[in-house]
Design a protein around this motif. Structure first.
Motif, PDB file in Angstrom:
ATOM      1  N   VAL A 198       0.849  -1.186   0.000  1.00 63.02           N
ATOM      2  CA  VAL A 198       0.000   0.000   0.000  1.00 63.02           C
ATOM      3  C   VAL A 198       0.889   1.241   0.000  1.00 63.02           C
ATOM      4  CG1 VAL A 198      -1.762   1.290   1.244  1.00 63.02           C
ATOM      5  CG2 VAL A 198      -1.832  -1.211   1.199  1.00 63.02           C
ATOM      6  N   VAL A 199       0.685   2.101  -0.959  1.00 64.31           N
ATOM      7  CA  VAL A 199       1.479   3.322  -1.059  1.00 64.31           C
ATOM      8  C   VAL A 199       0.542   4.514  -1.093  1.00 64.31           C
ATOM      9  CG1 VAL A 199       3.514   2.365  -2.177  1.00 64.31           C
ATOM     10  CG2 VAL A 199       1.539   2.924  -3.560  1.00 64.31           C
ATOM     11  N   GLU A 200       1.044   5.658  -0.634  1.00 61.18           N
ATOM     12  CA  GLU A 200       0.226   6.860  -0.608  1.00 61.18           C
ATOM     13  C   GLU A 200       0.151   7.465  -2.002  1.00 61.18           C
ATOM     14  OE1 GLU A 200       1.844   9.457   2.284  1.00 61.18           O
ATOM     15  OE2 GLU A 200       1.350   8.157   3.976  1.00 61.18           O
ATOM     16  N   GLY A 201      -0.841   8.287  -2.221  1.00 60.02           N
ATOM     17  CA  GLY A 201      -0.965   8.939  -3.514  1.00 60.02           C
ATOM     18  C   GLY A 201      -2.323   9.578  -3.661  1.00 60.02           C
ATOM     19  N   GLY A 209     -13.016   8.568 -10.174  1.00 66.22           N
ATOM     20  CA  GLY A 209     -12.716   7.143 -10.171  1.00 66.22           C
ATOM     21  C   GLY A 209     -13.396   6.412 -11.312  1.00 66.22           C
ATOM     22  N   GLU A 210     -14.632   6.803 -11.595  1.00 67.49           N
ATOM     23  CA  GLU A 210     -15.356   6.165 -12.696  1.00 67.49           C
ATOM     24  C   GLU A 210     -14.724   6.512 -14.040  1.00 67.49           C
ATOM     25  OE1 GLU A 210     -17.798   3.501 -14.284  1.00 67.49           O
ATOM     26  OE2 GLU A 210     -17.461   3.892 -12.143  1.00 67.49           O
ATOM     27  N   VAL A 211     -14.236   7.746 -14.178  1.00 65.99           N
ATOM     28  CA  VAL A 211     -13.528   8.138 -15.404  1.00 65.99           C
ATOM     29  C   VAL A 211     -12.253   7.314 -15.558  1.00 65.99           C
ATOM     30  CG1 VAL A 211     -12.261  10.009 -16.537  1.00 65.99           C
ATOM     31  CG2 VAL A 211     -14.468  10.481 -15.457  1.00 65.99           C
ATOM     32  N   PHE A 212     -11.536   7.119 -14.462  1.00 59.46           N
ATOM     33  CA  PHE A 212     -10.309   6.309 -14.470  1.00 59.46           C
ATOM     34  C   PHE A 212     -10.626   4.878 -14.905  1.00 59.46           C
ATOM     35  CE2 PHE A 212      -6.560   4.768 -11.610  1.00 59.46           C
ATOM     36  CZ  PHE A 212      -5.771   4.586 -12.735  1.00 59.46           C
ATOM     37  N   ARG A 213     -11.692   4.317 -14.355  1.00 59.69           N
ATOM     38  CA  ARG A 213     -12.076   2.946 -14.696  1.00 59.69           C
ATOM     39  C   ARG A 213     -12.453   2.833 -16.177  1.00 59.69           C
ATOM     40  NH1 ARG A 213     -13.612  -0.730 -11.006  1.00 59.69           N
ATOM     41  NH2 ARG A 213     -14.376   0.860  -9.560  1.00 59.69           N
ATOM     42  N   LYS A 214     -13.253   3.785 -16.660  1.00 59.07           N
ATOM     43  CA  LYS A 214     -13.660   3.757 -18.070  1.00 59.07           C
ATOM     44  C   LYS A 214     -12.456   3.924 -18.997  1.00 59.07           C
ATOM     45  CE  LYS A 214     -18.447   5.321 -17.512  1.00 59.07           C
ATOM     46  NZ  LYS A 214     -19.427   6.410 -17.779  1.00 59.07           N
ATOM     47  N   GLU A 256     -10.309  -8.121 -14.228  1.00 55.81           N
ATOM     48  CA  GLU A 256     -10.150  -7.720 -12.827  1.00 55.81           C
ATOM     49  C   GLU A 256     -10.592  -6.287 -12.543  1.00 55.81           C
ATOM     50  OE1 GLU A 256      -9.396  -9.907 -10.753  1.00 55.81           O
ATOM     51  OE2 GLU A 256      -8.521 -11.485 -11.986  1.00 55.81           O
ATOM     52  N   LEU A 257     -11.074  -5.582 -13.559  1.00 58.57           N
ATOM     53  CA  LEU A 257     -11.309  -4.142 -13.451  1.00 58.57           C
ATOM     54  C   LEU A 257     -12.235  -3.765 -12.296  1.00 58.57           C
ATOM     55  CD1 LEU A 257     -10.596  -1.448 -14.697  1.00 58.57           C
ATOM     56  CD2 LEU A 257     -12.434  -1.767 -16.366  1.00 58.57           C
ATOM     57  N   GLN A 258     -13.276  -4.537 -12.084  1.00 55.92           N
ATOM     58  CA  GLN A 258     -14.232  -4.201 -11.036  1.00 55.92           C
ATOM     59  C   GLN A 258     -13.667  -4.431  -9.635  1.00 55.92           C
ATOM     60  OE1 GLN A 258     -17.021  -2.555 -11.663  1.00 55.92           O
ATOM     61  NE2 GLN A 258     -16.394  -2.640 -13.820  1.00 55.92           N
ATOM     62  N   LYS A 259     -12.543  -5.133  -9.546  1.00 56.88           N
ATOM     63  CA  LYS A 259     -11.934  -5.409  -8.241  1.00 56.88           C
ATOM     64  C   LYS A 259     -10.914  -4.344  -7.835  1.00 56.88           C
ATOM     65  CE  LYS A 259     -12.325 -10.403  -9.005  1.00 56.88           C
ATOM     66  NZ  LYS A 259     -11.575 -11.675  -9.132  1.00 56.88           N
ATOM     67  N   PHE A 260     -10.515  -3.493  -8.784  1.00 57.48           N
ATOM     68  CA  PHE A 260      -9.520  -2.468  -8.464  1.00 57.48           C
ATOM     69  C   PHE A 260     -10.086  -1.445  -7.468  1.00 57.48           C
ATOM     70  CE2 PHE A 260      -7.438  -2.871 -12.923  1.00 57.48           C
ATOM     71  CZ  PHE A 260      -6.746  -3.990 -12.490  1.00 57.48           C
ATOM     72  N   PRO A 261      -9.277  -1.000  -6.499  1.00 60.36           N
ATOM     73  CA  PRO A 261      -9.680   0.123  -5.634  1.00 60.36           C
ATOM     74  C   PRO A 261      -9.483   1.418  -6.421  1.00 60.36           C
ATOM     75  CG  PRO A 261      -7.485  -0.596  -5.053  1.00 60.36           C
ATOM     76  CD  PRO A 261      -7.948  -1.531  -6.133  1.00 60.36           C
ATOM     77  N   LEU A 264      -8.144   4.820  -5.382  1.00 60.22           N
ATOM     78  CA  LEU A 264      -6.774   4.866  -4.861  1.00 60.22           C
ATOM     79  C   LEU A 264      -5.825   4.620  -6.027  1.00 60.22           C
ATOM     80  CD1 LEU A 264      -7.313   2.745  -1.624  1.00 60.22           C
ATOM     81  CD2 LEU A 264      -7.455   5.235  -1.880  1.00 60.22           C
ATOM     82  N   VAL A 265      -5.331   5.691  -6.615  1.00 59.80           N
ATOM     83  CA  VAL A 265      -4.568   5.587  -7.860  1.00 59.80           C
ATOM     84  C   VAL A 265      -3.307   4.748  -7.676  1.00 59.80           C
ATOM     85  CG1 VAL A 265      -3.334   6.885  -9.636  1.00 59.80           C
ATOM     86  CG2 VAL A 265      -5.477   7.776  -8.700  1.00 59.80           C
ATOM     87  N   ALA A 266      -2.571   4.992  -6.596  1.00 61.67           N
ATOM     88  CA  ALA A 266      -1.316   4.273  -6.386  1.00 61.67           C
ATOM     89  C   ALA A 266      -1.545   2.768  -6.253  1.00 61.67           C
ATOM     90  CB  ALA A 266      -0.601   4.808  -5.149  1.00 61.67           C
ATOM     91  N   SER A 267      -2.551   2.386  -5.480  1.00 59.31           N
ATOM     92  CA  SER A 267      -2.844   0.966  -5.296  1.00 59.31           C
ATOM     93  C   SER A 267      -3.280   0.322  -6.609  1.00 59.31           C
ATOM     94  CB  SER A 267      -3.934   0.781  -4.240  1.00 59.31           C
ATOM     95  OG  SER A 267      -3.477   1.205  -2.979  1.00 59.31           O
ATOM     96  N   THR A 268      -4.077   1.043  -7.386  1.00 59.33           N
ATOM     97  CA  THR A 268      -4.514   0.516  -8.680  1.00 59.33           C
ATOM     98  C   THR A 268      -3.332   0.334  -9.625  1.00 59.33           C
ATOM     99  OG1 THR A 268      -6.710   1.498  -8.470  1.00 59.33           O
ATOM    100  CG2 THR A 268      -5.967   0.963 -10.692  1.00 59.33           C
ATOM    101  N   LEU A 269      -2.427   1.314  -9.659  1.00 58.56           N
ATOM    102  CA  LEU A 269      -1.244   1.200 -10.520  1.00 58.56           C
ATOM    103  C   LEU A 269      -0.347   0.044 -10.074  1.00 58.56           C
ATOM    104  CD1 LEU A 269      -0.327   4.980 -10.966  1.00 58.56           C
ATOM    105  CD2 LEU A 269      -1.286   3.449 -12.701  1.00 58.56           C
TER     106      LEU A 269
END
Length: 415
Positions: A198-201, A209-214, A256-261, A264-269
């Motif tokens: 887990v990293v900060e960001g 978040g929805e824009v990021f997912r799309k 796995e897209l629906q499982k991403f947090p 939280l950009v850093a965790s997703t990356l």
């Protein structure tokens, strides 16, 4: 097994008894994708369309019990094992020996991929694979296909000693791979709580978040559509699989897209980095995994993510602009993006993103005339390199997709 018993001095009657026991505990099933042709003949033993599989055949070149439509390896192995298991009636925690036999013209890589799939499916049934042999043991001349043989050694584990004995039979894999298999541990990166550091960001709001997912979804679809183009670009300078590795990554993201947090950009990356590492393979997998992990570790802004990803690639690859790599698109795009933001403010990001895309496209096009100084392309005769670098083109695909999805149409003007 019978050879070892014979060497020990067992009688014919004793060998017959053990042989019958072996037969009752042994199941074999074969498939082929291309029939064999007998020496001196110009025609194959039977007809088989390229989109079909011959199912349940023997080793003498004859046709099988049915012809079925081509499907995935997973489905093929599943159907074969179902037939064998129905014969052997194995229970949980049974012990087996498995032989995956090349019927003639499958490559070693294909055989290893098949063997791995066989092993994983059997272990998923809670059956212990004590030995697995893979090789060309008994062929049907040049037939392109394979057999799976399973021997139930439950309560007969002493047979393993005979299988491990030295032999002069040159086709038997022997002790080279005859050993107890270490059980595989399947790691689920996405669902395990401690799978990613887990990293900060940045923390996005729900709309962001929805824009990021799309955006991740759109990029994945675009990479899948461009698979053949990327493979073609990679044919001369690499293994011809750049598009395939990108497709594997993209398909993993979609799954796995629906499982991403996603907020939280850093965790997703970081999770994307793990997916690239596990699904892509090869040099591309390492580079994209490094880039995404670097981005995750410096995630205060999108600009800092971008720069950190570039620096991570440069740290481990030593590549730079002009070496004919993805950096020839990635670095000019980054510079164009941040320069415009500094001069015009954060609100101008749509135009900055379009500029980044244009710079990436120009950098990618420039790789046509560059002398490759990094990667496999550096080993290829320069006169044979006539098109753009596939990695650079992948960056163009990503940025083009982002522009189409995020930038208002009156600012796009895309080719």
């Amino acid at each position: 097994i019978l050879g070892c018993l014979s060497k020990e001095g067992k009688s014919i009657d004793e060998l017959v008894t053990v042989g019958r026991c072996l037969n009752s505990r042994l199941g074999t099933f074969g498939v082929c994708f291309k029939p064999c042709t007998l020496p001196g003949s110009s025609e194959p033993m039977f007809r088989l369309d390229k989109n079909n599989i011959e199912f349940g055949l023997g080793v003498h070149g004859e046709a099988g019990i049915s012809t079925v439509q081509m499907t995935s390896l997973k489905d093929i192995v599943e159907k074969m094992l179902k037939k064998i298991m129905a014969c052997l009636m194995l229970k949980d925690k049974s012990n087996v020996v498995v032989v995956v036999n090349n019927l003639g013209s499958l490559s070693q890589m294909e055989m290893l991929v098949i063997s791995r799939e066989v092993r994983l499916q059997i272990e998923a049934m809670k059956i212990n694979v004590d030995r697995l042999y893979s090789g060309t043991l008994f062929t049907s001349i040049n037939m392109k296909g394979f057999q799976i043989s399973i021997l139930n050694i439950t309560d007969k584990e002493h047979w393993l000693c005979y299988l491990d004995e030295e032999t002069e039979a040159f086709a038997w894999p022997g002790k080279r791979i005859s050993h107890a298999i270490e059980k595989s541990t399947l790691v689920e990166y996405i669902e395990a709580d401690n799978s990613v550091t887990v990293v900060e960001g940045m923390i996005l709001n729900e709309k962001q978040g929805e824009v990021f997912r799309k955006s991740l979804h759109a990029i994945s679809i675009a990479l899948i559509k461009e698979c053949e183009t990327l493979n073609q670009l990679d044919t001369v300078v690499g293994d011809g699989d750049c598009g395939t590795t990108m497709r594997h990554f993209a398909e993993g993201i979609l799954q796995e897209l629906q499982k991403f947090p996603i907020r939280l950009v850093a965790s997703t990356l970081a999770m994307l980095s793990k997916l690239a590492e596990s699904l892509m393979g090869g040099t591309s997998g390492a580079i994209f995994s490094l880039m995404l992990m670097g981005a995750a570790k410096d995630c205060d802004t999108w600009e800092s993510c971008w720069l950190a990803g570039i620096e991570m690639i440069q740290k481990y690859s030593k590549a730079k602009v002009g070496d004919r790599t993805l950096l020839d698109a990635l670095i000019p795009a980054y510079k164009g993006f941040v320069t415009h933001l500094k001069e015009n403010g954060a609100h101008s990001w749509p135009i900055a993103l379009k500029i980044a895309y244009e710079r990436a496209k120009q950098g990618c096009e420039a790789t046509k005339n560059m002398i490759a100084r990094a990667g496999r392309a550096s080993y290829v005769e320069q006169s044979k390199i006539t098109d753009v670098d596939p990695g650079a083109y992948a960056i163009v695909i990503v940025l083009r997709t982002l522009v189409k999805g995020l930038v208002p149409e009156d600012h796009q003007c895309l080719d």
